[in-house]
Design an enzyme around this catalytic site. Sequence first.
Site, mmCIF file in Angstrom:
data_model
loop_
_atom_site.group_PDB
_atom_site.id
_atom_site.type_symbol
_atom_site.label_atom_id
_atom_site.label_comp_id
_atom_site.label_asym_id
_atom_site.label_seq_id
_atom_site.Cartn_x
_atom_site.Cartn_y
_atom_site.Cartn_z
ATOM 1 N N ILE A 123 13.466 -10.380 1.155
ATOM 2 C CA ILE A 123 14.705 -9.430 1.714
ATOM 3 C C ILE A 123 15.579 -10.468 2.769
ATOM 4 C CG2 ILE A 123 13.808 -7.021 1.783
ATOM 5 C CD1 ILE A 123 12.884 -7.354 4.502
ATOM 6 N N TYR A 178 4.279 -6.187 17.138
ATOM 7 C CA TYR A 178 4.544 -5.567 15.842
ATOM 8 C C TYR A 178 5.319 -4.212 16.317
ATOM 9 C CZ TYR A 178 3.542 -1.751 12.308
ATOM 10 O OH TYR A 178 3.914 -0.812 11.437
ATOM 11 N N TYR A 219 1.000 -1.289 -0.004
ATOM 12 C CA TYR A 219 -0.026 -0.055 0.154
ATOM 13 C C TYR A 219 0.851 1.242 0.053
ATOM 14 C CZ TYR A 219 -3.207 3.370 2.374
ATOM 15 O OH TYR A 219 -4.081 4.686 2.509
ATOM 16 N N ILE A 220 1.752 1.434 1.099
ATOM 17 C CA ILE A 220 2.513 2.561 1.083
ATOM 18 C C ILE A 220 3.638 2.603 0.030
ATOM 19 C CG2 ILE A 220 3.823 4.191 2.676
ATOM 20 C CD1 ILE A 220 2.043 2.744 4.945
ATOM 21 N N GLY A 225 1.812 -8.170 -0.980
ATOM 22 C CA GLY A 225 1.859 -7.150 -1.936
ATOM 23 C C GLY A 225 1.015 -7.624 -3.169
#
Length: 328
Positions: free
Chosen positions: A56, A145, A16-17, A41
Amino acid sequence: MSPHNRRILVTGGAGYIGSNTTLQLLDAGYDVVVADNLSRGHREAVDPQRLHVIDIHDTEGMARLMMEKPCDAVIHFAAYIAVGESMKVPEIYFENNTCGSLSLLTAMRKANVKNIVFSSTAAVYGMPARVPIPETEPFAPVNAYGESKVMVEKLLHWFDLIHGVRSMRLRYFNASGADPNGRAGEDHEPETHLIPLLFRAIQTGEPVKLFGDDYPTPDGTCIRDYIHVTDLARAHIVAVEKLLAGGDSDVFNVGTGHGFSVKEVLNAVEAVTGRKVPHVIGPRREGDPPLLVADSTKLQERLGWRPEFSSIETIVETAWNWANRTRR
Ligand code: UDP
């Protein structure tokens, strides 16, 4: 400095971002390479020519990518984001968010990339004593988180001190809204965020649950600082520009300084859409602080950033347009 000839690696650019920031970077004239494992995503959110499907955690592969496509900075979004999930399966948050970031930093070392903008969160503050919250409030996360992000902020400190990797840590408040031109927006599965869930209630007729109305706030529901994703994306651009101009590592809150309660957001959704939102009051959600509002004076004064799209009406309007788009 002209962005021309500057290349930025965006991790999590299919999210999203990340997808909204990629668009803003391209609009500003940067070259962008996206690394995303597509676990959460969306492939269609990224120009296929720019997308590299890679995890990653693959330190060697990430280092190779950064050497084959030499980049001036990394903007690191790739992470899990659901607070509730992090309190059920914390291990995947520490593995993905913390260990994944360590792998990325190691790859940056190998490829000699020295600048990173990091997606941190208001969740690092937990239940802050001072609201609006300044960056000087101590770390006190109340969910896994938030802790997974605190750990990365600490890694960044040591990578700067020891290896000269400079970082901008951006602590986001409530990212919301969609690209005003309808190019990118929010699409989580499962969806946990308030505004898309209010829309789903309208669309399906299934009532959305409001998590608690007995908080110590004027209407009893939690207050949050909703920041339009385009404003948030632009905060990344001013942050990366500062790093590329030789600025020191720093930390900034990204929010508007104004809070809206869950009921106020619901009212705004009803006003913008002209539809009633079916809803019921449920119990509180674990780990939800009553009040989170940013003091973003530092970002405004030091980097000249201003929220431009973050009125609650614009947030709801752009998000509603996105929710009703013709599917790609
Ligand atoms: N919220 C709610 N019902 C939902 C989802 C969220 O009442 O189905 C509330 C939540 O308790 C919080 C606010 O809406 O007070 C924003 O939650 P969201 O999950 O969107 O973002 P967060 O604040 O957790 O980052």
